[in-house]
Design a protein around this motif. Structure first.
Motif, PDB file in Angstrom:
ATOM      1  N   LEU A  62       0.766  -1.116   0.123  1.00 49.68           N
ATOM      2  CA  LEU A  62      -0.073  -0.124  -0.166  1.00 49.68           C
ATOM      3  C   LEU A  62       0.983   1.153  -0.177  1.00 49.68           C
ATOM      4  O   LEU A  62       1.888   1.180   0.791  1.00 49.68           O
ATOM      5  N   VAL A  63       0.369   2.286  -0.487  1.00 50.00           N
ATOM      6  CA  VAL A  63       1.238   3.602  -0.783  1.00 50.00           C
ATOM      7  C   VAL A  63       0.030   4.644  -0.172  1.00 50.00           C
ATOM      8  O   VAL A  63      -0.871   5.057  -0.816  1.00 50.00           O
ATOM      9  N   ILE A  64       0.297   5.192   1.188  1.00 48.78           N
ATOM     10  CA  ILE A  64      -0.600   6.070   1.704  1.00 48.78           C
ATOM     11  C   ILE A  64      -0.032   7.489   1.684  1.00 48.78           C
ATOM     12  O   ILE A  64       0.847   7.806   2.172  1.00 48.78           O
ATOM     13  N   SER A  72      -5.282   9.456   0.127  1.00 52.19           N
ATOM     14  CA  SER A  72      -5.223   8.476  -1.096  1.00 52.19           C
ATOM     15  C   SER A  72      -4.311   7.168  -0.659  1.00 52.19           C
ATOM     16  O   SER A  72      -3.497   7.341   0.014  1.00 52.19           O
ATOM     17  N   ILE A  73      -4.992   6.026  -0.777  1.00 49.35           N
ATOM     18  CA  ILE A  73      -4.393   4.787  -0.820  1.00 49.35           C
ATOM     19  C   ILE A  73      -4.171   3.986  -2.246  1.00 49.35           C
ATOM     20  O   ILE A  73      -5.084   3.891  -2.576  1.00 49.35           O
ATOM     21  N   ASP A  74      -3.024   3.704  -2.494  1.00 45.63           N
ATOM     22  CA  ASP A  74      -2.893   2.945  -3.724  1.00 45.63           C
ATOM     23  C   ASP A  74      -2.347   1.591  -3.343  1.00 45.63           C
ATOM     24  O   ASP A  74      -1.373   1.323  -2.522  1.00 45.63           O
ATOM     25  N   VAL A  75      -2.917   0.722  -4.151  1.00 44.20           N
ATOM     26  CA  VAL A  75      -2.931  -0.727  -3.799  1.00 44.20           C
ATOM     27  C   VAL A  75      -1.724  -1.285  -4.808  1.00 44.20           C
ATOM     28  O   VAL A  75      -2.360  -1.078  -6.220  1.00 44.20           O
ATOM     29  N   ASN A  76      -0.687  -1.694  -4.629  1.00 41.65           N
ATOM     30  CA  ASN A  76       0.289  -2.173  -5.864  1.00 41.65           C
ATOM     31  C   ASN A  76       0.397  -3.620  -5.668  1.00 41.65           C
ATOM     32  O   ASN A  76       0.376  -4.210  -4.626  1.00 41.65           O
ATOM     33  N   GLY A  77       0.672  -4.289  -6.906  1.00 41.78           N
ATOM     34  CA  GLY A  77       0.696  -5.627  -6.911  1.00 41.78           C
ATOM     35  C   GLY A  77       2.397  -6.331  -6.818  1.00 41.78           C
ATOM     36  O   GLY A  77       3.104  -5.475  -6.782  1.00 41.78           O
ATOM     37  N   PHE A 120      -7.678   0.561  -5.853  1.00 35.03           N
ATOM     38  CA  PHE A 120      -7.467  -1.104  -5.795  1.00 35.03           C
ATOM     39  C   PHE A 120      -7.032  -1.458  -7.208  1.00 35.03           C
ATOM     40  O   PHE A 120      -7.299  -0.639  -8.263  1.00 35.03           O
ATOM     41  N   ILE A 121      -6.211  -2.577  -7.251  1.00 28.10           N
ATOM     42  CA  ILE A 121      -6.101  -3.067  -8.665  1.00 28.10           C
ATOM     43  C   ILE A 121      -7.287  -3.438  -9.606  1.00 28.10           C
ATOM     44  O   ILE A 121      -8.163  -3.999  -8.954  1.00 28.10           O
ATOM     45  N   SER A 153     -15.853   1.016  -7.978  1.00 28.14           N
ATOM     46  CA  SER A 153     -16.001   1.626  -9.270  1.00 28.14           C
ATOM     47  C   SER A 153     -15.513   0.506 -10.122  1.00 28.14           C
ATOM     48  O   SER A 153     -14.560  -0.249  -9.882  1.00 28.14           O
ATOM     49  N   LYS A 154     -16.011   0.534 -11.648  1.00 28.22           N
ATOM     50  CA  LYS A 154     -15.328  -0.392 -12.699  1.00 28.22           C
ATOM     51  C   LYS A 154     -13.774   0.006 -12.696  1.00 28.22           C
ATOM     52  O   LYS A 154     -13.172  -1.103 -13.358  1.00 28.22           O
ATOM     53  N   HIS A 155     -13.294   1.001 -12.371  1.00 30.30           N
ATOM     54  CA  HIS A 155     -12.007   1.263 -12.449  1.00 30.30           C
ATOM     55  C   HIS A 155     -11.129   0.892 -11.086  1.00 30.30           C
ATOM     56  O   HIS A 155     -10.071   1.368 -11.117  1.00 30.30           O
ATOM     57  N   GLY A 156     -11.954   0.137 -10.220  1.00 29.70           N
ATOM     58  CA  GLY A 156     -11.436  -0.090  -8.710  1.00 29.70           C
ATOM     59  C   GLY A 156     -11.161   0.991  -7.864  1.00 29.70           C
ATOM     60  O   GLY A 156     -10.406   0.818  -6.851  1.00 29.70           O
ATOM     61  N   LEU A 157     -11.751   1.933  -7.904  1.00 32.31           N
ATOM     62  CA  LEU A 157     -11.879   3.049  -6.919  1.00 32.31           C
ATOM     63  C   LEU A 157     -12.911   2.866  -5.988  1.00 32.31           C
ATOM     64  O   LEU A 157     -14.131   2.635  -6.251  1.00 32.31           O
TER      65      LEU A 157
END
Length: 268
Positions: A62-64, A72-77, A120-121, A153-157
């Motif tokens: 996670l990048v917070i 904003s929280i970005d989920v990275n694989g 989310f991814i 959402s369909k874009h993962g938000l």
């Protein structure tokens, strides 16, 4: 409750004996020689709270990013997301499910409030997006603060709101960087070098005394105060940038190095 001060321990137990005697056995006196923060890895936990990147157990992260307006929280694989289309969708789902649990935990640990936007991814399957949504809803049930969760959402938000009672832990135990002023980025060395050149040109234009370009003894002298990173940038290489600047502008530059990020030019 673990207390490393005998005096505080006796004060707490004496107080509990008066109002809630059944809670006295929950207070423990820490009498080891190891500092209590080291024993329970409190310092490590505080450092993790201040870190923007949070690793996940399955290789993702996670990048917070916290701002005054929202979080904003970005989920990275991780590396396990490569492969066939079906297996990749499963790997993405696993990372997103792990992220859902960790996000709820980070909100409590960091005491983050206000608007939270999670990226989310992307997942192609609608049922998988629903699973992640349900996982987030289940994870935030442990939170004492009121948390509202919107569907993906369909874009993962996903948009979340958490009742803000006080400033987050990050803002309480830290302050904006004096170098980058809270932006997280500092001026590039090339940009600073260009500013040095322009400032010297301004000082030369404002000077009444005009040096003789052919007579090096008559060249103006300047003191340039920089940090060690800028010093290395100016003095590295066979033909240093400092030498090039000095010869092109017909000036002498005395370099002084400090420990902090600063830049100043004085005309001698």
């Amino acid at each position: 409750m673990v207390v490393d001060s005998p005096r505080t321990y006796h004060e707490v137990t004496r107080y509990l004996q008066e109002i809630a005697p059944d809670l006295c056995d929950r207070v423990m006196l820490f009498d080891k020689r190891t500092p209590i923060f080291d024993e329970y890895r409190i310092e490590e936990g505080i450092n993790n709270i201040l870190s923007k990147r949070v690793p996940l157990s399955n290789g993702g992260s996670l990048v917070i990013e916290q701002t005054e307006a929202l979080v904003s929280i970005d989920v990275n694989g991780g590396h396990g997301m490569l492969g066939q289309e079906t297996s990749q969708e499963k790997a993405v789902l696993d990372v997103n499910l792990a992220a859902a649990k960790q996000i709820a935990r980070e909100l409590r640990l960091r005491d983050i409030g206000g608007i939270i936007v999670v990226d989310f991814i992307d997942m192609a399957d609608e049922s998988n997006r629903r699973l992640v949504y349900e996982e987030v809803k289940k994870a935030v049930e442990k939170d004492r603060s009121m948390v509202k969760v919107s569907e993906l959402s369909k874009h993962g938000l996903m948009e979340m709101t958490r009742k803000r009672v006080r400033p987050s832990v990050t803002f309480m135990i830290s302050e904006p960087c004096t170098c980058c002023h809270g932006t997280g980025r500092v001026e590039a060395l090339e940009t600073s070098f260009s500013k040095i050149e322009h400032e010297i040109c301004r000082l030369l234009a404002a000077s009444y005394k005009k040096p003789d370009p052919e007579n090096a003894k008559s060249w103006p002298r300047f003191v340039l105060r920089v940090d060690r990173h800028m010093c290395n940038y100016l003095t590295s290489g066979k033909r240093t940038k400092l030498a090039v600047l000095s010869s092109s502008l017909k000036v002498w530059i005395l370099l002084k190095v400090g420990h902090e990020k600063y830049l100043s030019i004085n005309h001698l």
